[in-house]
Every structure is written in structure tokens, then in C-alpha cells.
Motif scaffolding. Sequence first.
Motif, PDB file in Angstrom:
ATOM      1  N   ASP A   1       0.622  -1.245  -0.026  1.00  0.00           N
ATOM      2  CA  ASP A   1       0.032   0.119   0.106  1.00  0.00           C
ATOM      3  C   ASP A   1       0.875   1.317   0.103  1.00  0.00           C
ATOM      4  O   ASP A   1       0.391   2.426   0.267  1.00  0.00           O
ATOM      5  N   GLY A   2       1.946   1.078  -0.360  1.00  0.00           N
ATOM      6  CA  GLY A   2       3.079   2.410  -0.420  1.00  0.00           C
ATOM      7  C   GLY A   2       3.129   2.908  -1.917  1.00  0.00           C
ATOM      8  O   GLY A   2       2.609   2.168  -2.816  1.00  0.00           O
TER       9      GLY A   2
ATOM     10  N   ALA B   1       0.282  10.388 -13.556  1.00  0.00           N
ATOM     11  CA  ALA B   1      -0.893  10.872 -13.609  1.00  0.00           C
ATOM     12  C   ALA B   1      -1.347  11.708 -12.427  1.00  0.00           C
ATOM     13  O   ALA B   1      -0.595  11.568 -11.288  1.00  0.00           O
ATOM     14  N   ILE B   2      -2.241  12.658 -12.344  1.00  0.00           N
ATOM     15  CA  ILE B   2      -2.504  13.584 -11.330  1.00  0.00           C
ATOM     16  C   ILE B   2      -3.982  13.470 -10.952  1.00  0.00           C
ATOM     17  O   ILE B   2      -4.983  14.020 -11.631  1.00  0.00           O
ATOM     18  N   PRO B   3      -4.482  12.761  -9.941  1.00  0.00           N
ATOM     19  CA  PRO B   3      -3.780  12.164  -9.103  1.00  0.00           C
ATOM     20  C   PRO B   3      -3.168  10.692  -9.567  1.00  0.00           C
ATOM     21  O   PRO B   3      -3.962  10.070 -10.602  1.00  0.00           O
ATOM     22  N   GLY B   4      -2.334  10.190  -9.001  1.00  0.00           N
ATOM     23  CA  GLY B   4      -1.911   8.751  -9.321  1.00  0.00           C
ATOM     24  C   GLY B   4      -2.984   7.766  -8.782  1.00  0.00           C
ATOM     25  O   GLY B   4      -3.740   7.978  -7.902  1.00  0.00           O
ATOM     26  N   GLU B   5      -2.785   6.534  -9.428  1.00  0.00           N
ATOM     27  CA  GLU B   5      -3.619   5.231  -8.813  1.00  0.00           C
ATOM     28  C   GLU B   5      -2.941   4.732  -7.601  1.00  0.00           C
ATOM     29  O   GLU B   5      -1.810   4.672  -7.418  1.00  0.00           O
ATOM     30  N   CYS B   6      -4.013   3.991  -7.212  1.00  0.00           N
ATOM     31  CA  CYS B   6      -3.230   2.775  -5.924  1.00  0.00           C
ATOM     32  C   CYS B   6      -3.551   1.496  -6.432  1.00  0.00           C
ATOM     33  O   CYS B   6      -2.816   0.468  -5.772  1.00  0.00           O
TER      34      CYS B   6
ATOM     35  N   ASP C   1       0.401   3.983 -11.499  1.00  0.00           N
ATOM     36  CA  ASP C   1       0.528   3.971  -9.864  1.00  0.00           C
ATOM     37  C   ASP C   1       1.855   4.060  -9.129  1.00  0.00           C
ATOM     38  O   ASP C   1       1.984   3.663  -8.303  1.00  0.00           O
ATOM     39  N   GLY C   2       2.741   5.096  -9.695  1.00  0.00           N
ATOM     40  CA  GLY C   2       4.058   5.539  -9.294  1.00  0.00           C
ATOM     41  C   GLY C   2       4.285   6.810  -9.969  1.00  0.00           C
ATOM     42  O   GLY C   2       3.487   7.445 -10.675  1.00  0.00           O
ATOM     43  N   LEU C   3       5.639   7.142  -9.541  1.00  0.00           N
ATOM     44  CA  LEU C   3       6.149   8.265 -10.134  1.00  0.00           C
ATOM     45  C   LEU C   3       7.606   8.127 -10.171  1.00  0.00           C
ATOM     46  O   LEU C   3       8.220   7.325  -9.602  1.00  0.00           O
ATOM     47  N   CYS C   4       8.338   8.798 -11.142  1.00  0.00           N
ATOM     48  CA  CYS C   4       9.788   9.256 -11.453  1.00  0.00           C
ATOM     49  C   CYS C   4      10.192  10.254 -10.588  1.00  0.00           C
ATOM     50  O   CYS C   4       9.982  11.200 -10.900  1.00  0.00           O
TER      51      CYS C   4
END
Length: 261
Positions: free
Chosen positions: A140-141, A161-166, A173-176
Motif C-alpha cells: 500500500d505504499g 497521472a494527477i492524481p496517481g492510482e493505488c 500507480d507511481g512516479l519518477c
Amino acid sequence: MASVKATMQCLGIDTGGSVSVLGDFFGFIRKRVPTDPVSTATAQVSVLGQIRACQGQHIHVNVIRVGFDAISGGSTALDAAFEKLDYAIFRTRTIYQQINLGVGRVLHWFITAAEANGADDLGSEGECDDLIADWSVQNDGVDAFVVRNISDTDFVGRASAIPGECDKDAKDDGLCAGEIGRAAEGFARTFAHELGHHLGLSHNHGGANCPGTTAGCNNLMAQTRCATSCGGGIRTAVLLTASQGSTILTAPAHCAVQSGC
């Protein structure tokens, strides 16, 4: 007041074996508090403050190193890279304290340069999106990828994405969170900035080149060029407003936000 052990257990941290407060509770990969790159003094952390932060709304973060085995310079360069990671974690905690969002469990993961198949050196935003889509940690991180290098000079970090998914089976579901070769302060701000995008915050200047006020340029969600051109600089441009806090925390809160321990 809850104990450190009870709080760690609430956060999903394994306390069954040998436990390091700095390594496991604070998430510092070097198991010690990083040096502040500006003051050159050891940064300050508070065990009580971290317990209280986790008693309120908080997020968990997966720091995913990509291609660090290809960093040149041997163990000295690798240790310097690890200290930048630790400083980014430290700064991110202090930045989000402004809106009463804690950073709870921080876990470290590693993708080798061979496994990344070139994605340790991002040549485009599309390659960042592919990295996020291809890899994930099934917990869940928030997945924050830190790459060895970004060769495309048009961006320093990216949230897909804004917001990102979980949903870890989704592509957004993440970011660089940036490239480890940057100076520590700039890397730390980018890490926190891209996390803000994932949590639902857009740039605070819309279609304009930069915000029209100094306060706006000193906001975390102003782009880097604004922090340096019309704000007080990278270190200063980390402010968050109550409205931005509401976007992340107020029902419906972002899906990555955990309730208090």
C-alpha cells in the motif's frame, strides 16, 4: 503515547528481528541521519515527532532505485547516492508536515541496470511512464522510482497521472522521483514535488509560465524554473497551503493516505 515498537507494527514494519530506529522507523537506507547539504550539519529528527506524525494521516513510500549498480565511482559514489536518498526522505517528511501529512513506512527496493533494460537512463517522459507501468511493489505504499540518470533535459521528474492510482496493476500507480546525479537539494525538492502530483496536486500556475507572486513561486508545486527565477530558490520553494492539504487529506482523501495509528 504509543511506543516506537507499537507504531512500527501499526505501520506494517517487521519488528520480529533486529530493528534499527533510523533504518526501519525513519526509513534511512544508511541507518543514520543524513547531512544537510546547505548547513553541512547533521539533520535533526525526532522519534516522538515521528510517532505523532504516524498517529495522524500518513502515507507509505517505496523508494525504488533503478540502475544504481551502474553508478561509476565505486562504494564512495554509491554511499553519496544513498545519502541523497536519505536526505530526500528527511526533506519530504518536513515539507508535508506543513499540511499534517506524515510519511510512515519507507521501504527500499532495487532494480538492476540489466533488469531495467535501459530505463535507468530515461530518455523521455514516455520511458518514465513505461517504467512505472512495468514495475510495482505489491503493497500500500506509493512507488517512487529514482533512476541513475535522466538524459532528456526537458524534465527532472514525472508523475504519470494527477492524481496517481493505488491499484498496483494499473499503469499510473507511481512516479519518477528524479535522477540521483542531481545536487541533493534539487533532487529532494523534485522527489517531494512529484509525490505531490501523485497525491493530486497540480502545478500552482496553471497555463502561465510561473506564478505571479513570490509566495506562489515559493510553493512546492511551482516548477523548478519558477523556484529559481521568481522564488527564493530550490531550498525555499517548498511551501504548501491549507487548500493543497485539503486536496490530499479531506474526504475523499487520496487513496494512498492512511488513517492514523
